[in-house]
Design a protein around this motif. Sequence first.
Motif, PDB file in Angstrom:
ATOM      1  N   GLU A  62       1.024  -1.270   0.123  1.00 37.13           N
ATOM      2  CA  GLU A  62       0.049  -0.062  -0.083  1.00 37.13           C
ATOM      3  C   GLU A  62       0.776   1.242   0.042  1.00 37.13           C
ATOM      4  OE1 GLU A  62      -2.611   0.143   3.395  1.00 37.13           O
ATOM      5  OE2 GLU A  62      -3.262  -2.097   2.947  1.00 37.13           O
ATOM      6  N   VAL A  63       0.211   2.250  -0.457  1.00 36.66           N
ATOM      7  CA  VAL A  63       1.037   3.545  -0.648  1.00 36.66           C
ATOM      8  C   VAL A  63       0.098   4.597   0.044  1.00 36.66           C
ATOM      9  CG1 VAL A  63       1.951   5.623  -2.040  1.00 36.66           C
ATOM     10  CG2 VAL A  63       2.186   2.980  -2.563  1.00 36.66           C
ATOM     11  N   THR A  64       0.368   5.310   1.113  1.00 34.78           N
ATOM     12  CA  THR A  64       0.005   6.425   1.707  1.00 34.78           C
ATOM     13  C   THR A  64       0.693   7.734   1.608  1.00 34.78           C
ATOM     14  OG1 THR A  64      -0.622   4.583   3.588  1.00 34.78           O
ATOM     15  CG2 THR A  64      -1.000   7.040   4.362  1.00 34.78           C
ATOM     16  N   PHE A  65      -0.229   8.679   1.483  1.00 37.97           N
ATOM     17  CA  PHE A  65       0.285  10.047   1.196  1.00 37.97           C
ATOM     18  C   PHE A  65      -0.225  10.910   2.272  1.00 37.97           C
ATOM     19  CE2 PHE A  65       0.609   8.438  -3.215  1.00 37.97           C
ATOM     20  CZ  PHE A  65       1.572   8.867  -3.604  1.00 37.97           C
ATOM     21  N   GLY A  66       0.654  11.469   2.825  1.00 35.05           N
ATOM     22  CA  GLY A  66       0.497  12.530   3.907  1.00 35.05           C
ATOM     23  C   GLY A  66       0.879  12.244   5.363  1.00 35.05           C
ATOM     24  N   TRP A  67       1.360  13.244   5.981  1.00 38.82           N
ATOM     25  CA  TRP A  67       1.675  12.940   7.339  1.00 38.82           C
ATOM     26  C   TRP A  67       0.588  12.337   8.239  1.00 38.82           C
ATOM     27  CZ3 TRP A  67       1.098  14.240  12.395  1.00 38.82           C
ATOM     28  CH2 TRP A  67       1.957  14.160  13.393  1.00 38.82           C
ATOM     29  N   GLN A  68      -0.311  13.175   8.309  1.00 33.22           N
ATOM     30  CA  GLN A  68      -1.679  12.669   9.149  1.00 33.22           C
ATOM     31  C   GLN A  68      -2.052  11.232   8.687  1.00 33.22           C
ATOM     32  OE1 GLN A  68      -2.595  14.180  12.134  1.00 33.22           O
ATOM     33  NE2 GLN A  68      -3.335  12.138  12.293  1.00 33.22           N
ATOM     34  N   GLN A  69      -2.052  10.934   7.381  1.00 32.33           N
ATOM     35  CA  GLN A  69      -2.510   9.771   7.069  1.00 32.33           C
ATOM     36  C   GLN A  69      -1.590   8.472   7.431  1.00 32.33           C
ATOM     37  OE1 GLN A  69      -2.390  12.551   5.540  1.00 32.33           O
ATOM     38  NE2 GLN A  69      -4.701  12.797   4.483  1.00 32.33           N
ATOM     39  N   THR A  70      -0.196   8.860   7.377  1.00 32.48           N
ATOM     40  CA  THR A  70       0.857   7.834   7.779  1.00 32.48           C
ATOM     41  C   THR A  70       0.622   7.838   9.460  1.00 32.48           C
ATOM     42  OG1 THR A  70       2.244   8.425   5.893  1.00 32.48           O
ATOM     43  CG2 THR A  70       3.387   7.493   7.837  1.00 32.48           C
ATOM     44  N   LEU A  71       0.538   8.645   9.904  1.00 32.30           N
ATOM     45  CA  LEU A  71       0.316   8.456  11.497  1.00 32.30           C
ATOM     46  C   LEU A  71      -0.944   7.355  11.872  1.00 32.30           C
ATOM     47  CD1 LEU A  71       1.045   9.266  14.659  1.00 32.30           C
ATOM     48  CD2 LEU A  71      -0.360  11.317  14.401  1.00 32.30           C
ATOM     49  N   ASP A  72      -1.868   7.789  11.067  1.00 34.94           N
ATOM     50  CA  ASP A  72      -3.287   7.205  11.346  1.00 34.94           C
ATOM     51  C   ASP A  72      -2.802   5.701  11.039  1.00 34.94           C
ATOM     52  OD1 ASP A  72      -4.464   9.461  12.188  1.00 34.94           O
ATOM     53  OD2 ASP A  72      -5.344   9.660  10.265  1.00 34.94           O
ATOM     54  N   ARG A  73      -2.177   5.464   9.888  1.00 38.47           N
ATOM     55  CA  ARG A  73      -1.866   4.111   9.436  1.00 38.47           C
ATOM     56  C   ARG A  73      -0.784   3.497  10.565  1.00 38.47           C
ATOM     57  NH1 ARG A  73       1.652   0.728   6.989  1.00 38.47           N
ATOM     58  NH2 ARG A  73       0.838  -0.553   5.314  1.00 38.47           N
ATOM     59  N   TYR A  74       0.004   4.066  11.083  1.00 33.84           N
ATOM     60  CA  TYR A  74       0.841   3.389  12.077  1.00 33.84           C
ATOM     61  C   TYR A  74       0.125   3.133  13.498  1.00 33.84           C
ATOM     62  CZ  TYR A  74       5.533   4.000  10.448  1.00 33.84           C
ATOM     63  OH  TYR A  74       6.906   3.905   9.778  1.00 33.84           O
ATOM     64  N   ARG A  75      -1.027   4.166  13.831  1.00 31.15           N
ATOM     65  CA  ARG A  75      -1.736   3.852  14.966  1.00 31.15           C
ATOM     66  C   ARG A  75      -2.691   2.625  14.640  1.00 31.15           C
ATOM     67  NH1 ARG A  75      -2.979  10.230  16.169  1.00 31.15           N
ATOM     68  NH2 ARG A  75      -1.324  10.260  17.700  1.00 31.15           N
ATOM     69  N   SER A  76      -3.064   2.421  13.399  1.00 33.57           N
ATOM     70  CA  SER A  76      -3.901   1.116  13.251  1.00 33.57           C
ATOM     71  C   SER A  76      -3.187  -0.080  13.233  1.00 33.57           C
ATOM     72  CB  SER A  76      -4.815   1.351  11.683  1.00 33.57           C
ATOM     73  OG  SER A  76      -3.815   1.132  10.883  1.00 33.57           O
ATOM     74  N   HIS A  77      -1.980  -0.015  12.877  1.00 37.79           N
ATOM     75  CA  HIS A  77      -1.270  -1.199  12.891  1.00 37.79           C
ATOM     76  C   HIS A  77      -0.770  -1.496  14.390  1.00 37.79           C
ATOM     77  CE1 HIS A  77      -1.629  -0.791   8.693  1.00 37.79           C
ATOM     78  NE2 HIS A  77      -1.449  -2.205   8.521  1.00 37.79           N
ATOM     79  N   TYR A  78      -0.329  -0.540  14.985  1.00 36.09           N
ATOM     80  CA  TYR A  78       0.381  -0.435  16.296  1.00 36.09           C
ATOM     81  C   TYR A  78      -0.473   0.048  17.464  1.00 36.09           C
ATOM     82  CZ  TYR A  78       4.082  -1.887  12.918  1.00 36.09           C
ATOM     83  OH  TYR A  78       4.960  -2.359  12.138  1.00 36.09           O
ATOM     84  N   ARG A  79      -1.166  -0.625  17.866  1.00 38.73           N
ATOM     85  CA  ARG A  79      -2.323  -0.016  18.981  1.00 38.73           C
ATOM     86  C   ARG A  79      -1.796   0.074  20.263  1.00 38.73           C
ATOM     87  NH1 ARG A  79      -7.584   0.175  16.352  1.00 38.73           N
ATOM     88  NH2 ARG A  79      -7.537  -1.056  14.516  1.00 38.73           N
ATOM     89  N   ASP A  80      -0.743  -0.686  20.596  1.00 40.01           N
ATOM     90  CA  ASP A  80      -0.336  -0.444  22.090  1.00 40.01           C
ATOM     91  C   ASP A  80       1.050  -0.834  22.072  1.00 40.01           C
ATOM     92  OD1 ASP A  80      -0.200  -3.209  21.813  1.00 40.01           O
ATOM     93  OD2 ASP A  80      -2.118  -3.687  23.032  1.00 40.01           O
ATOM     94  N   LYS A  81       1.660  -0.552  23.214  1.00 45.71           N
ATOM     95  CA  LYS A  81       3.303  -0.780  23.308  1.00 45.71           C
ATOM     96  C   LYS A  81       3.529  -2.285  22.965  1.00 45.71           C
ATOM     97  CE  LYS A  81       7.226   0.410  25.192  1.00 45.71           C
ATOM     98  NZ  LYS A  81       8.025  -0.109  24.409  1.00 45.71           N
TER      99      LYS A  81
END
Length: 142
Positions: A62-81
């Motif tokens: 997948e390709v994600t464009f945008g800083w916020q969209q990239t942060l959102d992608r990280y948050r969806s894949h890495y929900r906790d420590k």
Amino acid sequence: MKNLIFMLFLLASSQLFAAPDDQTQIRALLAGQQQAWNRGDLDGFMAGYWHSPQLRFASGGEVTFGWQQTLDRYRSHYRDKAAMGRLQFDIREVHLYGDHAVVFGHWQLYRQKDQPQGLFTLLLAKLDGNWYITADHTSSAG
């Protein structure tokens, strides 16, 4: 002619001496990202990325464009420590091209149940005197 040769020497010398500073700054940026990740701080991790809608992040087909969209992608894949684990970067190459750079490296996550790892290629730009990742292509080795 002597002046021209002297000026060319000065220009070449300044480029030689600038490169280690830039390499040090780039390596420090990535070390800071690693430290932020290991604290569970995704916002701190994202500080190394260009805060722009033009940021490009490619991973997992997948390709994600945008800083916020990239942060959102990280948050969806890495929900906790626990999902984040402990990150280790191995910077293999840093190539400087003026105010741009390409970094090749290896990443590995150490988590309780698995240890995913892979490669990354980063494009960086020096903007307002600071280095930022403008494009990230991260792959997983399975």
